[in-house]
Write a protein that holds these residues in place. Structure first.
Motif, PDB file in Angstrom:
ATOM      1  N   SER A 192      57.136  34.439 121.702  1.00  0.00           N
ATOM      2  CA  SER A 192      56.981  35.614 121.142  1.00  0.00           C
ATOM      3  C   SER A 192      56.814  35.887 119.682  1.00  0.00           C
ATOM      4  O   SER A 192      55.848  36.689 119.129  1.00  0.00           O
ATOM      5  CB  SER A 192      58.082  36.452 121.851  1.00  0.00           C
ATOM      6  OG  SER A 192      57.870  37.851 121.152  1.00  0.00           O
ATOM      7  N   ILE A 193      57.734  35.153 119.022  1.00  0.00           N
ATOM      8  CA  ILE A 193      57.581  35.449 117.469  1.00  0.00           C
ATOM      9  C   ILE A 193      56.181  34.669 116.967  1.00  0.00           C
ATOM     10  O   ILE A 193      55.761  35.572 116.129  1.00  0.00           O
ATOM     11  CB  ILE A 193      58.843  34.548 116.717  1.00  0.00           C
ATOM     12  CG1 ILE A 193      60.206  35.242 116.948  1.00  0.00           C
ATOM     13  CG2 ILE A 193      58.656  34.466 115.145  1.00  0.00           C
ATOM     14  CD1 ILE A 193      61.404  34.319 116.491  1.00  0.00           C
ATOM     15  N   ALA A 194      55.827  33.753 117.370  1.00  0.00           N
ATOM     16  CA  ALA A 194      54.520  33.197 117.005  1.00  0.00           C
ATOM     17  C   ALA A 194      53.290  34.045 117.277  1.00  0.00           C
ATOM     18  O   ALA A 194      52.449  34.382 116.627  1.00  0.00           O
ATOM     19  CB  ALA A 194      54.350  31.841 117.539  1.00  0.00           C
ATOM     20  N   ALA A 195      53.565  34.538 118.651  1.00  0.00           N
ATOM     21  CA  ALA A 195      52.381  35.926 119.114  1.00  0.00           C
ATOM     22  C   ALA A 195      52.453  36.938 118.101  1.00  0.00           C
ATOM     23  O   ALA A 195      51.610  37.417 117.838  1.00  0.00           O
ATOM     24  CB  ALA A 195      52.350  35.880 120.415  1.00  0.00           C
ATOM     25  N   ARG A 196      53.497  37.626 117.896  1.00  0.00           N
ATOM     26  CA  ARG A 196      53.626  38.484 117.050  1.00  0.00           C
ATOM     27  C   ARG A 196      53.324  38.398 115.618  1.00  0.00           C
ATOM     28  O   ARG A 196      52.623  39.094 114.960  1.00  0.00           O
ATOM     29  CB  ARG A 196      55.103  38.861 117.044  1.00  0.00           C
ATOM     30  CG  ARG A 196      55.443  40.023 116.042  1.00  0.00           C
ATOM     31  CD  ARG A 196      54.682  41.461 116.632  1.00  0.00           C
ATOM     32  NE  ARG A 196      54.607  42.423 115.642  1.00  0.00           N
ATOM     33  CZ  ARG A 196      54.954  43.769 116.133  1.00  0.00           C
ATOM     34  NH1 ARG A 196      55.124  43.923 117.167  1.00  0.00           N
ATOM     35  NH2 ARG A 196      55.053  44.768 115.154  1.00  0.00           N
ATOM     36  N   GLN A 197      53.356  37.100 115.036  1.00  0.00           N
ATOM     37  CA  GLN A 197      52.885  36.745 113.720  1.00  0.00           C
ATOM     38  C   GLN A 197      51.484  36.692 113.825  1.00  0.00           C
ATOM     39  O   GLN A 197      50.738  37.378 113.012  1.00  0.00           O
ATOM     40  CB  GLN A 197      53.631  35.548 113.169  1.00  0.00           C
ATOM     41  CG  GLN A 197      53.127  35.104 111.695  1.00  0.00           C
ATOM     42  CD  GLN A 197      53.855  36.251 110.880  1.00  0.00           C
ATOM     43  OE1 GLN A 197      54.849  36.469 110.670  1.00  0.00           O
ATOM     44  NE2 GLN A 197      52.742  36.639 110.122  1.00  0.00           N
ATOM     45  N   ALA A 198      51.023  36.186 114.684  1.00  0.00           N
ATOM     46  CA  ALA A 198      49.455  36.056 114.972  1.00  0.00           C
ATOM     47  C   ALA A 198      48.781  37.479 115.180  1.00  0.00           C
ATOM     48  O   ALA A 198      47.685  37.614 114.450  1.00  0.00           O
ATOM     49  CB  ALA A 198      49.145  35.414 116.032  1.00  0.00           C
ATOM     50  N   LEU A 199      49.469  38.542 115.658  1.00  0.00           N
ATOM     51  CA  LEU A 199      48.892  39.818 115.951  1.00  0.00           C
ATOM     52  C   LEU A 199      49.053  40.577 114.572  1.00  0.00           C
ATOM     53  O   LEU A 199      48.198  41.015 113.965  1.00  0.00           O
ATOM     54  CB  LEU A 199      49.656  40.308 116.810  1.00  0.00           C
ATOM     55  CG  LEU A 199      49.528  39.799 118.407  1.00  0.00           C
ATOM     56  CD1 LEU A 199      50.536  40.587 119.285  1.00  0.00           C
ATOM     57  CD2 LEU A 199      47.975  40.197 118.849  1.00  0.00           C
ATOM     58  N   ASP A 200      50.453  40.240 113.749  1.00  0.00           N
ATOM     59  CA  ASP A 200      50.304  40.912 112.553  1.00  0.00           C
ATOM     60  C   ASP A 200      49.354  40.252 111.473  1.00  0.00           C
ATOM     61  O   ASP A 200      48.945  41.333 110.833  1.00  0.00           O
ATOM     62  CB  ASP A 200      51.999  40.725 112.147  1.00  0.00           C
ATOM     63  CG  ASP A 200      52.976  41.540 112.936  1.00  0.00           C
ATOM     64  OD1 ASP A 200      52.575  42.560 113.607  1.00  0.00           O
ATOM     65  OD2 ASP A 200      54.175  41.211 112.539  1.00  0.00           O
ATOM     66  N   ASP A 201      49.229  39.155 111.493  1.00  0.00           N
ATOM     67  CA  ASP A 201      48.128  38.551 110.666  1.00  0.00           C
ATOM     68  C   ASP A 201      46.825  38.878 110.570  1.00  0.00           C
ATOM     69  O   ASP A 201      45.988  39.209 109.889  1.00  0.00           O
ATOM     70  CB  ASP A 201      48.100  36.998 110.652  1.00  0.00           C
ATOM     71  CG  ASP A 201      49.307  36.390 110.401  1.00  0.00           C
ATOM     72  OD1 ASP A 201      50.137  37.041 109.569  1.00  0.00           O
ATOM     73  OD2 ASP A 201      49.658  35.266 110.394  1.00  0.00           O
ATOM     74  N   GLN A 202      46.657  39.960 111.926  1.00  0.00           N
ATOM     75  CA  GLN A 202      45.179  40.342 112.056  1.00  0.00           C
ATOM     76  C   GLN A 202      44.996  41.765 111.279  1.00  0.00           C
ATOM     77  O   GLN A 202      43.911  42.127 111.141  1.00  0.00           O
ATOM     78  CB  GLN A 202      44.626  40.390 113.423  1.00  0.00           C
ATOM     79  CG  GLN A 202      44.789  39.131 114.305  1.00  0.00           C
ATOM     80  CD  GLN A 202      44.121  37.973 113.819  1.00  0.00           C
ATOM     81  OE1 GLN A 202      42.841  38.016 113.683  1.00  0.00           O
ATOM     82  NE2 GLN A 202      44.953  36.980 113.268  1.00  0.00           N
ATOM     83  N   VAL A 203      46.100  42.301 111.066  1.00  0.00           N
ATOM     84  CA  VAL A 203      45.982  43.598 110.381  1.00  0.00           C
ATOM     85  C   VAL A 203      45.724  43.499 108.938  1.00  0.00           C
ATOM     86  O   VAL A 203      46.416  42.912 108.228  1.00  0.00           O
ATOM     87  CB  VAL A 203      47.285  44.322 110.653  1.00  0.00           C
ATOM     88  CG1 VAL A 203      47.206  45.826 109.927  1.00  0.00           C
ATOM     89  CG2 VAL A 203      47.742  44.459 111.999  1.00  0.00           C
ATOM     90  N   LYS A 204      44.689  44.297 108.655  1.00  0.00           N
ATOM     91  CA  LYS A 204      44.206  44.391 107.106  1.00  0.00           C
ATOM     92  C   LYS A 204      45.081  45.097 106.483  1.00  0.00           C
ATOM     93  O   LYS A 204      45.400  46.353 106.688  1.00  0.00           O
ATOM     94  CB  LYS A 204      42.921  44.386 107.036  1.00  0.00           C
ATOM     95  CG  LYS A 204      42.127  43.598 107.806  1.00  0.00           C
ATOM     96  CD  LYS A 204      40.458  43.808 107.207  1.00  0.00           C
ATOM     97  CE  LYS A 204      39.828  42.809 107.909  1.00  0.00           C
ATOM     98  NZ  LYS A 204      38.273  42.872 108.047  1.00  0.00           N
ATOM     99  N   HIS A 205      46.119  44.829 105.425  1.00  0.00           N
ATOM    100  CA  HIS A 205      46.970  45.304 104.700  1.00  0.00           C
ATOM    101  C   HIS A 205      46.233  45.924 103.568  1.00  0.00           C
ATOM    102  O   HIS A 205      45.342  45.330 102.832  1.00  0.00           O
ATOM    103  CB  HIS A 205      48.324  44.561 104.177  1.00  0.00           C
ATOM    104  CG  HIS A 205      48.737  44.110 105.572  1.00  0.00           C
ATOM    105  ND1 HIS A 205      49.555  45.106 106.197  1.00  0.00           N
ATOM    106  CD2 HIS A 205      48.804  42.898 106.174  1.00  0.00           C
ATOM    107  CE1 HIS A 205      50.019  44.514 107.279  1.00  0.00           C
ATOM    108  NE2 HIS A 205      49.878  43.166 107.341  1.00  0.00           N
TER     109      HIS A 205
END
Length: 90
Positions: free
Chosen positions: A77-90
């Motif tokens: 779950s942590i890995a998936a969340r990080q993968a999703l978060d990494d897709q957001v352009k900050h």
């Protein structure tokens, strides 16, 4: 979309379909649903080509699924969340 770190440590990007699968996988992890995990795995197997021609992002998603299959739901779950978060352009 954005960057995800592959198992090799190199950044990879998720396309829209990979992002959608990762999001669905994240939800399955939160529910710790074996049935949901099996459905995600089926979708991945139907969507991605053989091992030889998989992208780094696809391989990373498959590795997360394998982690969940070993009962490491929290880590997956942590890995998936990080993968999703990494897709957001900050």
């Amino acid at each position: 979309m954005g960057i995800v770190w592959s198992l090799s440590g190199k950044p990879v990007e998720l396309n829209e379909h990979e992002y959608d699968l990762t999001l669905a996988f994240y939800r399955v992890c939160n529910q710790q649903s074996i049935e949901g995990l099996e459905k995600i795995e089926d979708q991945i197997n139907d969507s991605f080509p053989s091992n030889a021609s998989r992208s780094d992002a696809q391989s990373a998603l498959i590795a997360m699924v394998e982690q969940a299959k070993r009962g490491q739901w929290r880590e997956a779950s942590i890995a998936a969340r990080q993968a999703l978060d990494d897709q957001v352009k900050h």
